[in-house]
Scaffold this motif. Structure first.
Motif, short mmCIF file in Angstrom:
data_model
loop_
_atom_site.label_atom_id
_atom_site.label_comp_id
_atom_site.label_asym_id
_atom_site.label_seq_id
_atom_site.Cartn_x
_atom_site.Cartn_y
_atom_site.Cartn_z
N ILE A 76 0.49 -2.61 -9.98
CA ILE A 76 -0.05 -1.77 -8.89
C ILE A 76 -0.87 -2.61 -7.93
N LEU A 77 -1.73 -3.47 -8.46
CA LEU A 77 -2.57 -4.31 -7.60
C LEU A 77 -1.75 -5.37 -6.87
N ASP A 78 -0.57 -5.70 -7.39
CA ASP A 78 0.33 -6.61 -6.69
C ASP A 78 1.13 -5.90 -5.60
N GLY A 79 0.92 -4.60 -5.48
CA GLY A 79 1.53 -3.85 -4.39
C GLY A 79 2.80 -3.11 -4.74
N PHE A 80 3.09 -2.94 -6.04
CA PHE A 80 4.34 -2.29 -6.45
C PHE A 80 4.08 -0.88 -6.99
N GLU A 81 5.07 -0.02 -6.85
CA GLU A 81 5.01 1.30 -7.45
C GLU A 81 5.25 1.17 -8.95
N VAL A 82 4.56 1.97 -9.74
CA VAL A 82 4.75 1.97 -11.19
C VAL A 82 5.13 3.39 -11.62
N LEU A 83 6.27 3.51 -12.29
CA LEU A 83 6.77 4.80 -12.73
C LEU A 83 7.35 4.68 -14.13
N PRO A 84 7.41 5.79 -14.88
CA PRO A 84 8.17 5.77 -16.14
C PRO A 84 9.65 5.62 -15.83
N MET A 85 10.40 5.09 -16.78
CA MET A 85 11.81 4.78 -16.55
C MET A 85 12.62 6.00 -16.13
N GLN A 86 12.31 7.17 -16.70
CA GLN A 86 13.10 8.34 -16.38
C GLN A 86 13.00 8.71 -14.90
N LYS A 87 11.83 8.54 -14.31
CA LYS A 87 11.67 8.83 -12.88
C LYS A 87 12.25 7.70 -12.03
N ASN A 134 15.96 0.12 -3.16
CA ASN A 134 14.98 0.31 -4.22
C ASN A 134 15.37 -0.55 -5.42
N VAL A 135 14.49 -1.46 -5.80
CA VAL A 135 14.74 -2.33 -6.95
C VAL A 135 13.80 -1.92 -8.08
N VAL A 136 14.37 -1.62 -9.24
CA VAL A 136 13.58 -1.26 -10.41
C VAL A 136 13.54 -2.46 -11.35
N VAL A 137 12.34 -2.98 -11.56
CA VAL A 137 12.14 -4.12 -12.47
C VAL A 137 11.56 -3.57 -13.76
N VAL A 138 12.31 -3.72 -14.84
CA VAL A 138 11.93 -3.14 -16.13
C VAL A 138 11.22 -4.21 -16.95
N GLY A 139 9.91 -4.16 -16.95
CA GLY A 139 9.09 -5.15 -17.64
C GLY A 139 8.38 -6.05 -16.65
N TYR A 140 7.06 -6.18 -16.80
CA TYR A 140 6.28 -6.96 -15.84
C TYR A 140 5.56 -8.12 -16.52
N ALA A 162 12.23 -9.95 -5.05
CA ALA A 162 12.81 -8.73 -4.48
C ALA A 162 12.00 -8.28 -3.27
N LYS A 163 10.69 -8.35 -3.39
CA LYS A 163 9.82 -8.00 -2.26
C LYS A 163 10.08 -8.93 -1.08
N GLY A 164 10.24 -10.21 -1.37
CA GLY A 164 10.51 -11.18 -0.31
C GLY A 164 11.85 -10.94 0.39
N LEU A 165 12.80 -10.33 -0.34
CA LEU A 165 14.11 -10.02 0.23
C LEU A 165 14.10 -8.70 0.99
N GLY A 166 12.94 -8.02 1.00
CA GLY A 166 12.82 -6.80 1.78
C GLY A 166 13.03 -5.52 1.01
N ALA A 167 13.03 -5.59 -0.32
CA ALA A 167 13.25 -4.40 -1.14
C ALA A 167 11.95 -3.64 -1.37
N ARG A 168 12.09 -2.37 -1.70
CA ARG A 168 10.98 -1.56 -2.21
C ARG A 168 11.04 -1.69 -3.73
N VAL A 169 9.96 -2.15 -4.35
CA VAL A 169 9.98 -2.49 -5.77
C VAL A 169 9.26 -1.45 -6.60
N ILE A 170 9.93 -1.01 -7.66
CA ILE A 170 9.35 -0.10 -8.65
C ILE A 170 9.31 -0.85 -9.98
N VAL A 171 8.19 -0.79 -10.66
CA VAL A 171 8.04 -1.46 -11.96
C VAL A 171 7.90 -0.40 -13.05
#
Length: 417
Positions: A248-259, A210-216, A227-236
């Protein structure tokens, strides 16, 4: 009287020369600009200070500016990204330098001061430190400064704040905002170089994590894409609802930082803001989480909070610090929370920086050529420079594109048709 260069070791120059020779081969845009500058001498009699990450690609940019007739001084924009052999090679070839790898905060700021004491006419900055210092302790030098070019999003945030409050006294070209900069440097350059640095430093697999990218923003987009290309599950994580929808439309999960903090294996910050990962987030992270920053300053991951929570801190391998928390969990911070792709890697790919530095070089020439007409403030890169660099790149690749026919031009420009 100007002080001589302050560098680590001039005897490292031969190794630096090899690096400079390597990147030159893969920078066709700068090669063409160097030929143009050598013939036209746009900076004849001018002093230029370049405050960037001092590695081979930047070194070649400095040589290109020098070929245009300038007296060039280089200084580091980040003490951990300086390559001492490249700096030595530049000094050996007539470029003044104040920089060495691992400079303390005091040494870093002293180097910036020494660079300004050369009394520059033109500046290339990365992050705004040099221009900020110019407007603070060195205001008396402002009348001789034609202008500056700014490389980064972080720097432009600072400069636009200065402009808004009426503090900015020189014209600054927003190089970071050029299409050929942020579409390619920020996205593809950051995306590749960040993961090159993280994987080389940690030697860990990314696939399945699981890769969390802080800022899009554009940098965040690049980091998430790779990260997606390397096979990770990406959260933004985001604060901007439009960018969150884009993620979201790029296919990534979006969550608040605490979660997101409770789910991530890798965390990469790319916001330009401070403390976007802090105490409450560290408190819920999994044992073994990797923390890396790809923003300009080392403030995005709150190091004071991390140190406060830790019962012990040690370096477990080069550029990896282990923070052991009270419950035994271990969090790993890369490159002291500094710009990971440069402090722990070689920065953006050569061909990508050829685009960005092509814009820098031509924007600097634009400032000098139009110095009588330009007024203080943040100004865009002229379209002809942006488009011109794009065409130089296509020529270097041997690619051609179509042109509008006269009929098509008329159709696009005549509202009545």
């Amino acid at each position: 009287m100007l002080k001589e260069s302050q560098i680590r070791d001039i005897n490292l120059a031969p190794k630096g020369e090899q690096k400079l020779s390597w990147v030159q081969k893969f920078m066709p845009i700068l090669n063409q600009i160097k030929d143009k500058f050598s013939a036209e001498q746009p900076f004849a009699g001018k002093k230029v200070v370049i405050c960037l990450h001092l590695e081979a690609k930047t070194g070649y940019l400095a040589q290109v500016i020098k070929a245009g007739g300038a007296e060039v001084t280089v200084v580091a924009s980040n003490p951990l990204s300086t390559q001492d052999d490249v700096v030595a090679a530049l000094v050996q070839n007539g470029i003044r330098a104040y920089a060495w790898h691992g400079a303390t905060d005091a040494e870093y700021h002293q180097h910036l001061k020494l660079a300004l004491e050369t009394e520059p006419n033109l500046i290339i900055d990365d992050g705004g430190d040099l221009v900020s210092l110019l407007h603070g302790e060195y205001q008396h030098l402002i009348p001789a400064v034609t202008g500056s070019c700014e490389e980064t999003t972080t720097g432009l945030i600072r400069l636009r704040s200065m402009e808004k409050t009426g503090v900015l006294k020189i014209p600054v070209v927003a190089v970071n905002d050029a299409y050929m900069k942020y579409l390619f440097d920020n996205r593809y350059g950051t995306g590749q170089s960040v993961w090159d640095a993280i994987t080389n430093t940690t030697n860990l697999v990314v696939a399945g994590k699981n890769v969390v990218v802080v800022g899009y923003g554009w940098c965040g987009k690049g980091v998430a894409l790779r990260a997606k290309g390397l096979g990770a599950r990406v959260i933004v994580t985001e604060i901007d609802p439009i960018k969150a929808n884009e993620a979201i439309l790029d296919g990534f999960e979006v969550l608040p930082m605490q979660k997101a903090a409770a789910l991530g294996d890798f965390f990469i910050t790319v916001t330009g803001n401070k403390a976007v990962i802090r105490k409450e987030h560290f408190s819920v992270m999994a044992d073994g989480a990797i923390l890396a920053n790809a923003g300009h300053f080392d403030v995005e991951i709150s190091k004071p909070d991390l140190k406060e929570l830790a019962v012990s801190v040690r370096t477990v391998k080069p550029n990896v610090e282990e923070f052991v928390l009270q419950d035994g969990r271990k969090l790993f911070l890369l490159a002291e929370g500094r710009l990971v792709n440069l402090a722990s890697g070689n920065g953006h790919p050569v061909e990508i920086m050829d685009l960005s530095f092509g814009i820098q070089a031509l924007s600097l020439a634009y400032l000098e050529k139009n110095r009588e007409q330009l007024r203080p403030g943040v100004i865009p890169v002229p379209t002809e420079i942006d488009q011109g660099v794009a065409r130089l790149r296509l020529e270097a690749l041997g690619r051609q594109i179509d042109e509008l026919t006269p009929e098509q031009k008329q159709y696009l420009n005549d509202w009545a048709m």
